[in-house]
Design a protein around this motif. Structure first.
Motif, PDB file in Angstrom:
ATOM      1  N   ASN A 161     -14.489 -12.114  12.164  1.00  0.00           N
ATOM      2  CA  ASN A 161     -15.401 -13.181  12.574  1.00  0.00           C
ATOM      3  C   ASN A 161     -14.734 -14.552  12.546  1.00  0.00           C
ATOM      4  N   GLY A 162     -13.418 -14.575  12.303  1.00  0.00           N
ATOM      5  CA  GLY A 162     -12.670 -15.822  12.379  1.00  0.00           C
ATOM      6  C   GLY A 162     -12.549 -16.608  11.089  1.00  0.00           C
ATOM      7  N   THR A 163     -12.978 -16.026   9.961  1.00  0.00           N
ATOM      8  CA  THR A 163     -12.838 -16.718   8.676  1.00  0.00           C
ATOM      9  C   THR A 163     -11.362 -16.770   8.305  1.00  0.00           C
ATOM     10  N   SER A 164     -10.909 -17.908   7.830  1.00  0.00           N
ATOM     11  CA  SER A 164      -9.488 -18.040   7.490  1.00  0.00           C
ATOM     12  C   SER A 164      -9.126 -17.135   6.309  1.00  0.00           C
ATOM     13  N   LEU A 165      -7.889 -16.678   6.302  1.00  0.00           N
ATOM     14  CA  LEU A 165      -7.417 -15.811   5.222  1.00  0.00           C
ATOM     15  C   LEU A 165      -7.509 -16.513   3.874  1.00  0.00           C
ATOM     16  N   ARG A 166      -7.296 -17.803   3.858  1.00  0.00           N
ATOM     17  CA  ARG A 166      -7.374 -18.568   2.605  1.00  0.00           C
ATOM     18  C   ARG A 166      -8.784 -18.516   2.019  1.00  0.00           C
ATOM     19  N   ILE A 167      -9.795 -18.623   2.885  1.00  0.00           N
ATOM     20  CA  ILE A 167     -11.186 -18.549   2.413  1.00  0.00           C
ATOM     21  C   ILE A 167     -11.511 -17.140   1.937  1.00  0.00           C
ATOM     22  N   ILE A 168     -11.067 -16.115   2.673  1.00  0.00           N
ATOM     23  CA  ILE A 168     -11.304 -14.720   2.255  1.00  0.00           C
ATOM     24  C   ILE A 168     -10.630 -14.461   0.917  1.00  0.00           C
ATOM     25  N   GLN A 169      -9.416 -14.952   0.758  1.00  0.00           N
ATOM     26  CA  GLN A 169      -8.686 -14.818  -0.508  1.00  0.00           C
ATOM     27  C   GLN A 169      -9.502 -15.409  -1.654  1.00  0.00           C
TER      28      GLN A 169
END
Length: 198
Positions: A161-169
């Protein structure tokens, strides 16, 4: 894909999650699946949630779910408390659920009123059994799903859905991005789509 408890747990869709949820009879265990889907937390920490990790003293739902450090798996050599904002759908589930007034645990075992035993939380084995039975009833047993599928699905769907990897981390509570790589599933159509953007 997980096959006979070997390999990676498969990622599943919201539609499949809804199908599994309909096959769980108890509102309590529907909530357990909702928490797994909307927080991406491991089931070992989910079963150890206390009522005050989600509800205020007046039983209103908090803005965040708090996973206490001692209930979580070590990442980078230490355990860290993790907070996740509560999704609107999860908030509805929490508002319609009535925690056991005799227990501090969100998912207590059945109390023994004969011995006045203090309720403890359910075991991970029991939670896993509930999930696996629902998967079978939903006709999805060949998909390689396990309780860890909810964590991988959480990360994968956020990435798609386009969430940045940093936010998912940050949402998953990892110290670095390397740990995140095994959680995000990539399929062939995504590879083709990436090449097409060149």
């Amino acid at each position: 894909m997980k096959n006979n408890r070997s390999g990676q747990a498969s990622v599943f869709t919201m539609s499949e999650c809804s199908k599994i949820r309909r096959c769980i009879k108890s509102q309590k265990y529907k909530l357990l699946l909702d928490l797994a889907w909307f927080t991406g937390e491991r089931w070992g920490a989910l079963i150890q949630l206390k009522v005050h990790d989600l509800y205020n003293d007046d039983r209103t739902v908090r803005s965040y779910v708090t996973f206490r450090s001692r209930t979580r798996k070590k990442c980078g050599g230490q355990r860290k408390t993790r907070q996740v904002p509560i999704h609107p759908t999860l908030r509805e589930s929490l508002q319609s659920y009535t925690p056991d007034p005799h227990s501090e645990w969100l998912f207590p075992t059945k109390r023994s009123y004969i011995t006045e035993e203090i309720a403890k939380h359910i075991t991970l084995r029991y939670a896993d059994l509930i999930f696996r039975q629902a998967v079978i009833r939903a006709g999805l047993e060949s998909r390689g799903l396990s309780t860890h599928s909810t964590r991988r699905s959480f990360a994968t769907h956020l990435a798609r859905n386009g969430t940045s990897l940093r936010i998912i981390q940050k949402l998953l509570g990892y110290a670095d991005l390397k740990m995140l790589a095994v959680y995000i599933d990539v399929d062939d159509s995504e590879l083709e789509g990436a090449i097409a953007t060149l």
